[in-house]
Design a protein around this motif. Structure first.
Motif, PDB file in Angstrom:
ATOM      1  N   THR A   1     -35.586  -9.736  14.621  1.00  4.78           N
ATOM      2  CA  THR A   1     -36.452  -9.120  15.626  1.00  4.78           C
ATOM      3  C   THR A   1     -37.494 -10.140  16.070  1.00  4.78           C
ATOM      4  O   THR A   1     -38.113 -10.789  15.232  1.00  4.78           O
TER       5      THR A   1
ATOM      6  N   GLU B   1     -33.885  -9.593   8.509  1.00  7.07           N
ATOM      7  CA  GLU B   1     -33.551  -8.634   7.451  1.00  7.07           C
ATOM      8  C   GLU B   1     -32.054  -8.401   7.414  1.00  7.07           C
ATOM      9  O   GLU B   1     -31.336  -8.763   8.325  1.00  7.07           O
TER      10      GLU B   1
ATOM     11  N   GLU C   1     -28.636  -9.247   9.042  1.00  8.92           N
ATOM     12  CA  GLU C   1     -28.082  -8.261   9.970  1.00  8.92           C
ATOM     13  C   GLU C   1     -28.893  -8.164  11.244  1.00  8.92           C
ATOM     14  O   GLU C   1     -28.385  -7.808  12.287  1.00  8.92           O
ATOM     15  N   ARG C   2     -30.213  -8.428  11.113  1.00 14.20           N
ATOM     16  CA  ARG C   2     -31.058  -8.193  12.270  1.00 14.20           C
ATOM     17  C   ARG C   2     -32.190  -9.214  12.338  1.00 14.20           C
ATOM     18  O   ARG C   2     -32.865  -9.474  11.347  1.00 14.20           O
TER      19      ARG C   2
ATOM     20  N   ARG D   1     -48.379   0.155  19.204  1.00 15.70           N
ATOM     21  CA  ARG D   1     -47.477   1.206  19.686  1.00 15.70           C
ATOM     22  C   ARG D   1     -46.331   1.434  18.716  1.00 15.70           C
ATOM     23  O   ARG D   1     -45.935   2.558  18.447  1.00 15.70           O
ATOM     24  N   VAL D   2     -45.788   0.329  18.202  1.00 15.76           N
ATOM     25  CA  VAL D   2     -44.679   0.453  17.250  1.00 15.76           C
ATOM     26  C   VAL D   2     -45.121   1.297  16.051  1.00 15.76           C
ATOM     27  O   VAL D   2     -44.433   2.224  15.629  1.00 15.76           O
TER      28      VAL D   2
ATOM     29  N   GLU E   1     -46.303   5.095  17.633  1.00 18.21           N
ATOM     30  CA  GLU E   1     -45.344   5.929  18.361  1.00 18.21           C
ATOM     31  C   GLU E   1     -44.017   6.043  17.637  1.00 18.21           C
ATOM     32  O   GLU E   1     -43.453   7.112  17.524  1.00 18.21           O
ATOM     33  N   GLN E   2     -43.510   4.911  17.195  1.00 19.09           N
ATOM     34  CA  GLN E   2     -42.176   4.991  16.602  1.00 19.09           C
ATOM     35  C   GLN E   2     -42.227   5.317  15.115  1.00 19.09           C
ATOM     36  O   GLN E   2     -41.380   6.018  14.604  1.00 19.09           O
TER      37      GLN E   2
ATOM     38  N   GLU F   1     -27.868  -9.256  14.711  1.00 18.79           N
ATOM     39  CA  GLU F   1     -28.247  -8.690  16.000  1.00 18.79           C
ATOM     40  C   GLU F   1     -29.648  -9.168  16.336  1.00 18.79           C
ATOM     41  O   GLU F   1     -30.557  -9.076  15.514  1.00 18.79           O
ATOM     42  N   PHE F   2     -29.826  -9.666  17.554  1.00 17.24           N
ATOM     43  CA  PHE F   2     -31.156 -10.092  17.987  1.00 17.24           C
ATOM     44  C   PHE F   2     -31.795  -8.993  18.827  1.00 17.24           C
ATOM     45  O   PHE F   2     -31.130  -8.309  19.595  1.00 17.24           O
ATOM     46  N   GLU F   3     -33.090  -8.880  18.674  1.00 18.57           N
ATOM     47  CA  GLU F   3     -33.814  -7.828  19.361  1.00 18.57           C
ATOM     48  C   GLU F   3     -35.181  -8.357  19.782  1.00 18.57           C
ATOM     49  O   GLU F   3     -35.847  -9.032  19.011  1.00 18.57           O
TER      50      GLU F   3
ATOM     51  N   PHE G   1     -40.577   1.963   7.890  1.00 16.57           N
ATOM     52  CA  PHE G   1     -39.253   2.588   7.964  1.00 16.57           C
ATOM     53  C   PHE G   1     -38.941   3.308   6.654  1.00 16.57           C
ATOM     54  O   PHE G   1     -38.374   4.395   6.641  1.00 16.57           O
TER      55      PHE G   1
ATOM     56  N   SER H   1     -38.880 -11.253  12.440  1.00 14.68           N
ATOM     57  CA  SER H   1     -38.489 -10.771  11.126  1.00 14.68           C
ATOM     58  C   SER H   1     -36.987 -10.941  10.970  1.00 14.68           C
ATOM     59  O   SER H   1     -36.240 -10.834  11.938  1.00 14.68           O
TER      60      SER H   1
ATOM     61  N   VAL I   1     -39.004  -7.444  21.147  1.00 14.61           N
ATOM     62  CA  VAL I   1     -39.974  -6.352  21.224  1.00 14.61           C
ATOM     63  C   VAL I   1     -41.323  -6.922  21.658  1.00 14.61           C
ATOM     64  O   VAL I   1     -41.732  -7.979  21.194  1.00 14.61           O
TER      65      VAL I   1
ATOM     66  N   TYR J   1     -40.948 -10.463  18.037  1.00 13.39           N
ATOM     67  CA  TYR J   1     -42.104  -9.826  18.666  1.00 13.39           C
ATOM     68  C   TYR J   1     -42.831 -10.901  19.454  1.00 13.39           C
ATOM     69  O   TYR J   1     -43.345 -11.857  18.864  1.00 13.39           O
TER      70      TYR J   1
END
Lengths: 286, 566
Positions: free
Chosen positions: B521, B566, B518-519, B356-357, B360-361, B548-550, B434, B564, B552, B523
């Motif tokens: 992620t 980055e 900085e980030r 989907r990533v 879709e994105q 920042e943690f995210e 990206f 990941s 997905v 999954y």
């Protein structure tokens, strides 16, 4: 006592640095920011920018914004009508706010040949450069036609690029046209917004703020040689100065580079940490 | 199994009614198998998603008419089918289909058996009837497809009078015509589909050919031809009715009477609405019309003295809304999408979330399933490449075991420029995407090598952390691991191990230098849950500077967490 032929009335979303105003035939009417049960004009007197941005993350309910009333604009007209022949009303993009309508209502008290109404199709310094260069041209030439022509050329050439550090404020502000920046995506992004043709568009979506700044530096070079450049920010003055330093090789001379804080009525949508550029290519004159 | 009693080089051998009936039945079965596919293609003239169903109902009505007939005279059978189709005709495409049958019946009238020249004559008459039935024939529809199929018969029957050969030629010609329908009919292009009626017609003939060749009737459908979308306008916008009143109602009925004047009826009905089809004779007339007030054509028909039958009134506005709804759902399932500018990307990924990533994105044109456990072949890449209309294509293998297959595919893809960006993990592939968006999202033309190089740089700048379970006891680089323990890989090298997944992740993040990133992620895979992943973030947040943690959903197998930095 008519010392000037042309006067410009612009709304405050033009972000014109206050220190320039005494030397230019421009009147700025404020935009209102509503929060904590009150309505504050973003005139840097009643609403201190620094203080406002410090409070912003904690403000609930979320602040909203409103254009100046026709009555306030009429007051601005009365203050200058006696000392000029022609008033140019310059409003923020009609797709982003209602100031144009308020100006039109207020201006209807003037004879039609004494004023011109202009949609800047921009905000922030994208709007500000039109007002500043318009005012400079008015002083130099005294010609309404030449002034409008210069403003139109600037309008065509100028762009605003702004990297957001967070999407939260854009999302909560819920402005139509602002919301297409990639909200609701699976992976979080740092959007770079672009203002052109009166609309806020998404220029790019990247993963980190540092990558966003790299892209902004790259884009700035596409506009070189520059006639003017504004670096705009909401909270991080240090980052804004650092960005200016990264653009050292293309900075226009003297007062033609401006580092300025975005007015709260726009900043509420951009949120803390927003940082951008408003380049005006030297080619606008051709 | 069908008796191969078909016309061949010797024109004395001809198809009789029995064979025609069987072929017809096979066409019906194959259309039924694929009617949902046809429904989904339906955007013109009204995107109500019912073309497949309408064609099937029409065809079934025709078939029921002959199913129990002992007749072997092709002329009589064709006449019966034609009558059945006319009575059962549903929708625009159904009515046109019934006219194809009517033309066929007219040509076969009085003939006992069908020869190649007669087959050619029947196709010619069929197409002529179909065109005549429509007030203003529109190209890029079932009409075009049927005409191209007919022309292939005209060009081939005299020197190659073999039914199988002719059917094959017809289908090839029909497919070519179908693929070109979006160029002829802009609404198809905007919607990213080929014409539904044309597709339905092809299924009918494919069914016949399959029966003749003894192929099974339950296989999957032909691929939907992907259509490059070159508009800012989305398919949703393209389908919004131009008429402010909406799409209105679809009204169909049969008029029975004596000495009716079809010309008058057609003229009067046309005046009431649009997409009008009025066909039949002086005793039986089929009316199909789109109107805003369905009472008008019905009252008219009754007042004319005819008796009405088979009245169908459908609310097309609602069907359109349903279509938009179901199409929107389907789009989320990873159908082939096509980038409008610059090179298209084919990525390899495992797990619904990861796919989907990409689709879709990030706007990948296609995702091939695979990765650690299921390595796609060169053939898989080549097939996917062949499905895309793009001249320039970038492959993201996203796994080092897939790298070689991707490279071979890039070398052997003919007529396209294909580059491999040698990503060895999904996060690398995402970082590359990206960059791809950045290059293809702006107005300027994106140059393949420039885009691919930038994607490569972006992929190399990211760190990939993978957590999985050891399958056996092992000792590598001073780390000893027991089977079943968690192991952590940093850029594909074993870097941490232990019984506690949280400790393994923390260890990996420290080694990856996450405190300066900085980030981060995360999954989470099919062996972990959103709740677990969020708990993991809670335990880590604040320990790694300003990162920042995210979280997905990745859905990948085997690896509970892929991260990941980055």
């Amino acid at each position: 006592m008519s010392t000037e032929r042309i006067h410009i009335i612009a709304d405050s979303t033009s972000d014109i640095p206050p220190e320039l105003l005494p030397n230019l035939p421009i009147t700025v009417v404020p935009t209102f920011v509503n929060f904590a049960g009150n309505s504050f004009p973003d005139d840097n007197v009643q609403l201190d920018r620094q203080g406002f941005y410090q409070q912003l993350p904690a403000l609930r309910p979320f602040p909203t914004t409103a254009a100046a009333s026709p009555g306030m604009i009429e007051d601005a007209i009365k203050a200058v009508a006696d000392r000029c022949d022609h008033i140019i009303f310059l409003a923020q993009s009609t797709k982003l706010g209602s100031c144009y309508t308020q100006m039109r209502l207020a201006a209807s008290s003037l004879p039609p040949d004494r004023y011109t109404l202009v949609d800047s199709q921009q905000i922030a310094m994208g709007f500000g450069w039109q007002a500043i260069i318009g005012a400079e041209t008015a002083l130099e030439t005294g010609s309404v036609e030449a002034t409008l022509d210069a403003m139109a050329r600037v309008r065509k050439a100028v762009r605003v690029y702004c990297a957001l550090n967070t999407l939260e404020y854009l999302q909560r502000g819920g402005r139509v046209g602002w919301a297409q920046a990639g909200i609701g995506t699976l992976l979080q992004i740092k959007p770079i917004l672009l203002v052109e043709d009166g609309e806020v568009k998404s220029h790019a979506k990247v993963r980190t703020f540092s990558r966003a700044l790299e892209e902004i530096v790259r884009v700035a070079h596409e506009y070189a040689p520059l006639d003017r450049l504004a670096i705009i920010y909401t909270t991080d003055a240090e980052a804004a100065n650092a960005l200016r330093d990264r653009l050292q090789d293309i900075l226009p001379a003297g007062g033609r580079t401006i580092v300025t804080r975005i007015t709260p009525s726009i900043g509420v949508h951009a949120g803390p940490g927003a940082l951008g550029i408003v380049p005006l290519s030297a080619a606008w004159k051709n | 199994m069908i008796t191969r009693q078909i016309f061949r080089a010797n024109q004395n051998i001809a198809a009789d009614g029995y064979l025609v009936k069987q072929l017809f039945g096979a066409g019906l079965v194959w259309l039924e198998q694929n009617k949902e596919t046809v429904n989904r293609l339906n955007v013109f003239p009204v995107p109500d998603g019912d073309t497949g169903t309408n064609m099937f109902l029409t065809m079934r009505h025709a078939y029921l008419e002959i199913a129990h007939m002992e007749e072997t005279n092709v002329g009589k059978l064709a006449r019966a089918m034609s009558n059945g189709a006319l009575r059962g005709a549903r929708g625009n495409s159904g009515v046109i289909l019934s006219q194809l049958f009517a033309g066929t019946a007219a040509a076969l009238d009085g003939h006992d058996r069908m020869t190649a020249p007669l087959f050619a004559e029947a196709t010619r008459a069929a197409v002529e009837y179909a065109y005549r039935a429509v007030e203003k024939p529109v190209e890029g529809t079932i009409l075009t497809v049927s005409r191209m199929m007919m022309e292939s018969v005209q060009n081939n029957y005299s020197h190659n009078p073999d039914l199988i050969m002719l059917l094959k030629r017809m289908i090839v010609a029909g497919r070519v015509a179908l693929r070109h329908t979006p160029e002829m009919l802009p609404v198809l292009k905007k919607a990213g589909v080929v014409d539904s009626g044309g597709a339905g017609l092809l299924y009918i003939f494919e069914g016949m050919l399959r029966a003749l060749c003894g192929k099974p009737m339950e296989a999957v459908a032909i691929e939907e031809a992907p259509v490059p979308v070159q508009h800012e306008e989305t398919w949703e916008d393209a389908l919004v009715p131009e008429d402010g009143l909406g799409y209105g109602y679809d009204v169909q009925f049969l008029m029975r009477g004596d000495g009716m004047n079809i010309e008058h009826v057609r003229r009067d009905i046309q005046a009431m609405g649009w997409s009008t089809l009025v066909v039949g004779d002086n005793q039986l007339i089929k009316v199909h019309v789109h109107v805003h007030t369905p009472g008008d054509p019905l009252s008219y028909a009754i007042q004319s003295g005819a008796s009405l039958d088979d009245i169908v009134v459908e609310n097309m506005q609602r069907q359109y809304e349903d279509y938009v709804h179901s199409r929107a759902d389907r789009d989320g399932e990873g159908a082939v999408a096509v980038e409008s500018r610059g090179p298209a990307v084919i990525a390899v990924a495992a797990g619904a979330g990861m796919k989907r990533v990409f689709l879709e994105q990030l706007g990948a044109a296609s995702v091939i399933s695979g990765g650690q456990t299921m390595n796609p072949s060169t053939g898989d890449f080549l097939n996917t490449i062949a499905m895309l209309p793009n001249e320039e294509i970038i492959l993201l293998p996203n796994n080092k075991n897939v790298l070689l297959a991707a490279r071979l595919a890039a070398e052997s893809a003919t007529g396209r420029s294909v580059r491999v960006v040698p990503t060895v993990s999904v996060p690398q592939g995402i970082a590359a995407m990206f960059e791809h968006q950045l290059h293809t999202g702006s107005g300027e033309a994106a140059i393949l090598d420039v885009v691919a190089d930038a994607m490569n740089d972006a992929a190399s700048a990211i760190r990939t952390l993978e957590v999985t379970n050891a399958t056996r006891d092992v000792e590598i680089d001073g780390l000893s691991v027991r089977a079943g323990q968690y192991i952590g890989l940093l850029d594909d090298k074993l870097a941490a191990a232990g019984d506690d997944v949280e400790a393994v992740v923390r260890d990996l993040l420290v080694r990856a230098g996450a405190e300066k990133a900085e980030r981060v992620t995360i999954y989470y895979g099919s062996d972990a849950s959103l709740r677990q992943a969020k708990a993991l973030v809670e335990s880590l947040i604040g320990q790694f500077g300003a990162a920042e943690f995210e979280v997905v959903e990745g859905g990948q197998p085997l690896y509970p967490y892929i991260l990941s930095v980055e």
